[in-house]
Design an enzyme around this catalytic site. Sequence first.
Site, PDB file in Angstrom:
ATOM      1  N   THR A  43      41.297  45.273  39.120  1.00  0.00           N
ATOM      2  CA  THR A  43      41.422  43.824  39.324  1.00  0.00           C
ATOM      3  C   THR A  43      42.561  43.328  38.440  1.00  0.00           C
ATOM      4  O   THR A  43      42.411  43.252  37.216  1.00  0.00           O
ATOM      5  CB  THR A  43      40.119  43.100  38.938  1.00  0.00           C
ATOM      6  OG1 THR A  43      39.047  43.682  39.672  1.00  0.00           O
ATOM      7  CG2 THR A  43      40.207  41.616  39.250  1.00  0.00           C
ATOM      8  N   LYS A 103      40.203  39.025  45.551  1.00  0.00           N
ATOM      9  CA  LYS A 103      39.298  39.462  44.479  1.00  0.00           C
ATOM     10  C   LYS A 103      39.119  38.356  43.437  1.00  0.00           C
ATOM     11  O   LYS A 103      38.011  38.149  42.908  1.00  0.00           O
ATOM     12  CB  LYS A 103      39.870  40.732  43.836  1.00  0.00           C
ATOM     13  CG  LYS A 103      39.117  41.238  42.632  1.00  0.00           C
ATOM     14  CD  LYS A 103      37.697  41.668  42.960  1.00  0.00           C
ATOM     15  CE  LYS A 103      36.937  42.035  41.692  1.00  0.00           C
ATOM     16  NZ  LYS A 103      35.510  42.181  41.921  1.00  0.00           N
ATOM     17  N   LYS A 120      38.903  37.874  31.764  1.00  0.00           N
ATOM     18  CA  LYS A 120      40.280  38.191  32.185  1.00  0.00           C
ATOM     19  C   LYS A 120      40.530  37.730  33.627  1.00  0.00           C
ATOM     20  O   LYS A 120      41.535  37.101  33.937  1.00  0.00           O
ATOM     21  CB  LYS A 120      40.471  39.705  32.045  1.00  0.00           C
ATOM     22  CG  LYS A 120      41.754  40.290  32.560  1.00  0.00           C
ATOM     23  CD  LYS A 120      41.681  41.236  33.753  1.00  0.00           C
ATOM     24  CE  LYS A 120      40.513  42.091  34.010  1.00  0.00           C
ATOM     25  NZ  LYS A 120      40.520  42.894  35.211  1.00  0.00           N
TER      26      LYS A 120
END
Length: 286
Positions: free
Chosen positions: A99, A174, A242
């Site tokens: 990701t 995502k 993150k």
Amino acid sequence: MSALTTIGWIGLGNMGTPMSQRLLSAGYPVFVYNRSPEKTTALRDLGATVATSPAALLAETDVVFLMVSDDQAVRELFTGSEGLLQARATGKLLINMSTVSPGVSREVAALCQAQGHTYLDAPVSGSVKQAESGQLVIMVGGEESGFTQAQPLFQHLGKLARHLGPTGNGNLAKLAMNTLLGFQAQGLAEALLFAQQHQLKTDDLMELINNSALSSVFIKLKGEAVQADNYAAAFALKLLAKDLRLAQAEGLATPLAETVVQTFQQAEPALGDEDVIAILKHLKRR
Ligand code: NAP
């Protein structure tokens, strides 16, 4: 792609280890590389070959997967002194399932193209359990021809792989998914806290939620973790923090999102290595 396709796998963390094991179990020859070499032992014992660098791995393989933490890891693995782009090779398929930002995907996709390689961004939804059972959801950006080439391999890793358009679109999808994951983790934590505040039992509330229209695999798993007081990371809080920062950098600025981004950033210094549902502990401490 034939069963003789040789696979390279970079990144043997919580996700990369079971995912690469599935390709090995499916009969593909697999080469692995991990920055910390001790994590390659389990795969080597199952029959994988350990490569000494990303460049050495690319030279030996047809398709290389990456499953690493973040943008910095991806840049280092592609452009480092022994990185993928140092291999004297061309015509390979590189599939980045980490990701990361759409920006880093576009950056390395252009470098790959200059060497005659194809790059796909192919992040996944699902955690360790889904990785182990090949039930991930895979969202893919990049050339359609690369996606078609990767499909037989994706079938071993996920229950759905969807091509979404050009490079970076898998990463954007995502980030949208993990925005919702952040809402759900914090939402569950806040509902449990409210119930606890009024002396309602967590077990009772979870039973109600799990039997209602609000039930979901995610809510069930995270409820079980809270009930067992188990905050060991299946998906580390720092990784979600993150992802929320990446989404914010792509323009995420809606009311719930602003709150969730802020809460996870505040929780990260103390609880970053624990699971996302440790957001409950953070809210309790406030
Ligand atoms: P993890 O267990 O923390 O593993 C991270 C991997 O990245 C390790 O192999 C680590 O190597 C490597 N790495 C980190 N920095 C590096 C660098 N600078 N250079 C080279 N390698 C580096 O993470 P994970 O849970 O497997 O997650 C991997 C990716 O999948 C992340 O992008 C995460 O957001 C995403 N993801 C995770 C989940 C989940 O539930 N865990 C679900 C969906 C997506 P070392 O062993 O040397 O540290």
